[in-house]
Design an enzyme around this catalytic site. Structure first.
Site, mmCIF file in Angstrom:
data_model
loop_
_atom_site.group_PDB
_atom_site.id
_atom_site.type_symbol
_atom_site.label_atom_id
_atom_site.label_comp_id
_atom_site.label_asym_id
_atom_site.label_seq_id
_atom_site.Cartn_x
_atom_site.Cartn_y
_atom_site.Cartn_z
ATOM 1 N N ARG A 119 0.721 -1.274 -0.090
ATOM 2 C CA ARG A 119 -0.103 0.019 0.030
ATOM 3 C C ARG A 119 0.681 1.239 -0.205
ATOM 4 O O ARG A 119 0.412 2.232 0.371
ATOM 5 C CB ARG A 119 -0.829 -0.006 1.279
ATOM 6 N N LYS A 141 2.980 11.752 -11.723
ATOM 7 C CA LYS A 141 2.543 10.684 -12.416
ATOM 8 C C LYS A 141 3.176 9.567 -12.478
ATOM 9 O O LYS A 141 4.331 9.757 -12.786
ATOM 10 C CB LYS A 141 1.812 11.299 -14.045
ATOM 11 N N GLU A 183 10.448 18.167 -24.755
ATOM 12 C CA GLU A 183 9.849 18.307 -23.610
ATOM 13 C C GLU A 183 9.899 20.113 -23.383
ATOM 14 O O GLU A 183 8.971 20.598 -22.768
ATOM 15 C CB GLU A 183 9.439 17.599 -22.367
ATOM 16 N N LYS A 221 6.716 23.638 -15.358
ATOM 17 C CA LYS A 221 5.883 22.315 -15.196
ATOM 18 C C LYS A 221 5.272 22.584 -13.696
ATOM 19 O O LYS A 221 4.071 22.212 -13.449
ATOM 20 C CB LYS A 221 6.655 21.113 -15.262
ATOM 21 N N GLU A 231 -5.165 16.916 -12.527
ATOM 22 C CA GLU A 231 -5.424 17.363 -14.233
ATOM 23 C C GLU A 231 -6.832 17.511 -14.150
ATOM 24 O O GLU A 231 -7.617 16.765 -15.279
ATOM 25 C CB GLU A 231 -4.813 16.137 -15.088
ATOM 26 N N ARG A 235 -3.755 21.729 -15.894
ATOM 27 C CA ARG A 235 -2.640 20.792 -16.028
ATOM 28 C C ARG A 235 -2.744 20.240 -17.369
ATOM 29 O O ARG A 235 -1.564 19.844 -18.025
ATOM 30 C CB ARG A 235 -2.518 19.653 -14.969
ATOM 31 N N ASN A 239 -0.359 18.671 -22.229
ATOM 32 C CA ASN A 239 -0.651 17.472 -23.081
ATOM 33 C C ASN A 239 -0.504 18.250 -24.418
ATOM 34 O O ASN A 239 -0.652 17.048 -25.437
ATOM 35 C CB ASN A 239 -2.060 16.974 -22.825
ATOM 36 N N HIS A 242 0.708 15.737 -27.098
ATOM 37 C CA HIS A 242 0.469 14.394 -26.856
ATOM 38 C C HIS A 242 -0.616 13.366 -27.148
ATOM 39 O O HIS A 242 -0.807 12.394 -26.987
ATOM 40 C CB HIS A 242 0.577 14.490 -25.188
ATOM 41 N N HIS A 246 1.089 10.511 -28.320
ATOM 42 C CA HIS A 246 0.952 9.405 -27.575
ATOM 43 C C HIS A 246 0.358 8.183 -28.815
ATOM 44 O O HIS A 246 0.922 6.908 -28.803
ATOM 45 C CB HIS A 246 0.144 9.438 -26.564
ATOM 46 N N HIS A 262 9.809 8.819 -27.120
ATOM 47 C CA HIS A 262 8.656 9.692 -26.645
ATOM 48 C C HIS A 262 8.610 11.166 -27.245
ATOM 49 O O HIS A 262 7.526 11.685 -27.754
ATOM 50 C CB HIS A 262 8.453 9.702 -25.259
HETATM 51 N N1 LIG Z 1 5.073 10.762 -15.338
HETATM 52 C C1 LIG Z 1 5.218 11.614 -16.454
HETATM 53 O O1 LIG Z 1 4.759 12.800 -16.052
HETATM 54 C C2 LIG Z 1 5.926 11.605 -17.757
HETATM 55 C C3 LIG Z 1 6.353 12.705 -18.421
HETATM 56 C C4 LIG Z 1 6.967 12.605 -19.813
HETATM 57 C C5 LIG Z 1 7.332 11.286 -20.058
HETATM 58 N N2 LIG Z 1 7.017 10.289 -19.213
HETATM 59 C C6 LIG Z 1 7.499 8.867 -19.859
HETATM 60 O O2 LIG Z 1 8.980 8.918 -19.909
HETATM 61 C C7 LIG Z 1 9.274 7.797 -20.881
HETATM 62 C C8 LIG Z 1 10.540 8.169 -21.495
HETATM 63 O O3 LIG Z 1 11.582 8.573 -20.854
HETATM 64 P P1 LIG Z 1 12.908 8.849 -21.312
HETATM 65 O O4 LIG Z 1 13.243 9.347 -22.451
HETATM 66 O O5 LIG Z 1 14.081 9.060 -20.157
HETATM 67 O O6 LIG Z 1 13.170 7.071 -21.496
HETATM 68 P P2 LIG Z 1 13.948 5.895 -20.935
HETATM 69 O O7 LIG Z 1 14.059 5.877 -19.431
HETATM 70 O O8 LIG Z 1 13.562 4.754 -21.778
HETATM 71 O O9 LIG Z 1 15.669 6.310 -21.197
HETATM 72 C C9 LIG Z 1 16.124 6.146 -22.574
HETATM 73 C C10 LIG Z 1 17.265 5.670 -22.669
HETATM 74 O O10 LIG Z 1 18.368 6.099 -22.137
HETATM 75 C C11 LIG Z 1 19.241 5.189 -21.352
HETATM 76 N N3 LIG Z 1 19.690 6.104 -20.038
HETATM 77 C C12 LIG Z 1 19.448 6.648 -19.102
HETATM 78 N N4 LIG Z 1 19.976 7.198 -18.432
HETATM 79 C C13 LIG Z 1 21.261 7.258 -18.988
HETATM 80 C C14 LIG Z 1 22.512 8.030 -18.942
HETATM 81 N N5 LIG Z 1 22.704 9.072 -17.968
HETATM 82 N N6 LIG Z 1 23.543 7.670 -19.825
HETATM 83 C C15 LIG Z 1 23.472 6.869 -20.774
HETATM 84 N N7 LIG Z 1 22.241 6.187 -21.075
HETATM 85 C C16 LIG Z 1 21.140 6.420 -20.101
HETATM 86 C C17 LIG Z 1 18.064 4.348 -20.964
HETATM 87 O O11 LIG Z 1 18.718 3.147 -20.414
HETATM 88 C C18 LIG Z 1 17.272 4.083 -22.131
HETATM 89 O O12 LIG Z 1 17.972 3.138 -22.908
HETATM 90 C C19 LIG Z 1 8.001 7.614 -21.330
HETATM 91 O O13 LIG Z 1 7.636 6.049 -20.910
HETATM 92 C C20 LIG Z 1 7.053 8.551 -21.090
HETATM 93 O O14 LIG Z 1 5.604 8.111 -21.034
HETATM 94 C C21 LIG Z 1 6.381 10.197 -17.958
HETATM 95 ZN ZN LIG Z 2 5.899 13.971 -22.581
#
Ligand SMILES: NC(=O)c1ccc[n+]([C@@H]2O[C@H](COP(=O)([O-])OP(=O)(O)OC[C@H]3O[C@@H](n4cnc5c(N)ncnc54)[C@H](O)[C@@H]3O)[C@@H](O)[C@H]2O)c1
Ligand SMILES: [Zn+2]
Length: 361
Positions: A119, A141, A183, A221, A231, A235, A239, A242, A246, A262
């Site tokens: 939990r 999120k 972003e 943000k 949201e 908020r 999007n 997106h 998405h 992404h």
């Molecule tokens: N929660 C939210 O508000 C929110 C907002 C935007 C995006 N997201 C989510 O975030 C995700 C995308 O995140 P991302 O782009 O960070 O992707 P990711 O976590 O897949 O990382 C991208 C790549 O970089 C590598 N990596 C990470 N740090 C590294 C470093 N310092 N040096 C070398 N390699 C490294 C990872 O292993 C991966 O291969 C999506 O799932 C998206 O939906 C969430």
């Molecule tokens: Zn995004």
């Protein structure tokens, strides 16, 4: 010149940004007496970031490491099951701490795992990609994808604290840097014309002051999220890009041939949604042209055949942002001036996709 430590405080937690941010993590660990500490990583953050983290924060040398395979395709409930079980086997109790060390996939799934295990146990985010540092790791999120639908299962839950150490970006591949930069560009477009203007002058191959970009994006943000954490309204500005973005991300994920990051999907989404903004809410034609030209110059063009359109619309209808099959968008009246909750019919969305195809260089 920025200070070595900058703190942004939100109602529920603090975000530590800068070269001394990891020292703050040591303070945080001393202050809270956690029974066990677990660090969630993928193979890249394990190799490139964990050694730096442990060398800076001695206490973590005895933490248990849980490693996931990298990539969006692993942001699933099946992976959560494995981690919940691993936590149980390693003796995690309600006073344990989970540290999410990685990109947005790790902070999204790790936040969800921590918020639901017994939990809810405490978690902190140490984002290591630009995307996670300016976006995914803050805002509360968390979640996973389900049957190809993005972030279909999840909860709103805040980390106890976020620690942002931009030197982790030194090992991040250029394509991933650009994905995160998308972003930041979005933050400029939805909130601050001067930030957009500034970002347009940045070449990410140069020596960029990332702490400054990270600070500005997080300020934008977190101001938006503070006013509307769940949201209900404002908020939704975040999007922008997106709704179509998405759907494209899901489409490429299920097709499985070409990977689309992404941020890359969001860029294509922002171009289409800027076109809708021009058609439906009065975004000036010169601003549409400027947005499309700037984004195409940096990101190039994604090949998107029109056979995709039907499936893309279907994915948009099923997106949790939309109700009863109506597709809602966040559009722009002008750069820096978002309009939320604009319903758009499928025919106009297809026209927007056609516009995107028409501007291929
Ligand atoms: N929660 C939210 O508000 C929110 C907002 C935007 C995006 N997201 C989510 O975030 C995700 C995308 O995140 P991302 O782009 O960070 O992707 P990711 O976590 O897949 O990382 C991208 C790549 O970089 C590598 N990596 C990470 N740090 C590294 C470093 N310092 N040096 C070398 N390699 C490294 C990872 O292993 C991966 O291969 C999506 O799932 C998206 O939906 C969430
Ligand atoms: Zn995004």
């Amino acid at each position: 010149m920025l200070a070595a430590l900058n703190t942004i405080s939100t109602t529920n937690y603090s975000i530590q940004i800068g070269d001394e941010s990891l020292d703050k993590l040591s303070v945080f660990l001393k202050k809270n007496n956690f029974s066990n500490i677990f660090i969630l990583v993928d193979e890249n953050s394990l190799k490139d970031c964990l050694p730096i983290l442990v060398s800076r924060v001695q206490k973590l040398s005895s933490a248990e490491i849980i490693e996931l395979e990298s990539g969006e395709k692993n942001k699933t409930i099946e992976v959560c099951l494995n981690v919940w079980r691993a936590l149980g086997e390693l003796g995690a109790d309600r006073h344990s701490l989970l540290i999410n060390l990685g990109g947005g996939v790790i902070t999204d799934i790790g936040g969800f795992i921590a918020s639901t295990y017994k939990r809810g146990i405490a978690f902190v985010n140490i984002p290591t990609t630009l995307l996670a540092q300016i976006d995914a790791a803050i805002g509360g999120k968390t979640g996973v994808d389900l049957d190809g639908l993005k972030n279909e299962v999840g909860v709103f839950e805040n980390p106890k604290e976020v620690f942002i150490f931009s030197s982790f970006l030194r090992t991040l591949p250029r394509r991933e840097m650009l994905s995160g930069f998308a972003e930041a560009l979005k933050h400029g477009l939805i909130a601050e014309l001067s930030y957009w203007e500034k970002l347009k002058t940045i070449n990410i191959a140069d020596d960029v002051s990332w702490n400054e970009v990270i600070l500005t994006s997080i300020r934008i943000k977190s101001e938006i999220v503070q006013g509307d954490p769940f949201e209900a309204g404002r908020r939704k500005a975040l999007n922008f890009g997106h709704t179509i973005g998405h759907a494209m991300e899901s489409y490429f994920l299920e097709a499985g041939e070409v990977t689309l990051l992404h941020g890359e999907a969001v860029v294509a989404g922002m171009i289409c949604e800027a076109w809708l903004s021009n058609q439906l809410v009065g975004l000036a034609k010169n601003e549409l042209d400027e947005i499309a030209r700037t984004l195409l110059n940096i990101y190039g063009h994604i090949q998107l055949d029109s056979v995709a359109d039907h499936r893309l619309i279907e994915l948009m209808r099923r997106d949790k942002k939309n109700d009863s099959g109506v597709i809602y968008f966040t559009l722009l009246e002008a750069i820096g001036k978002p309009v939320i909750n604009k319903s758009v019919v499928a025919a106009d969305i297809i026209e927007a996709l056609n516009y995107y195809r028409s501007i291929a260089q």
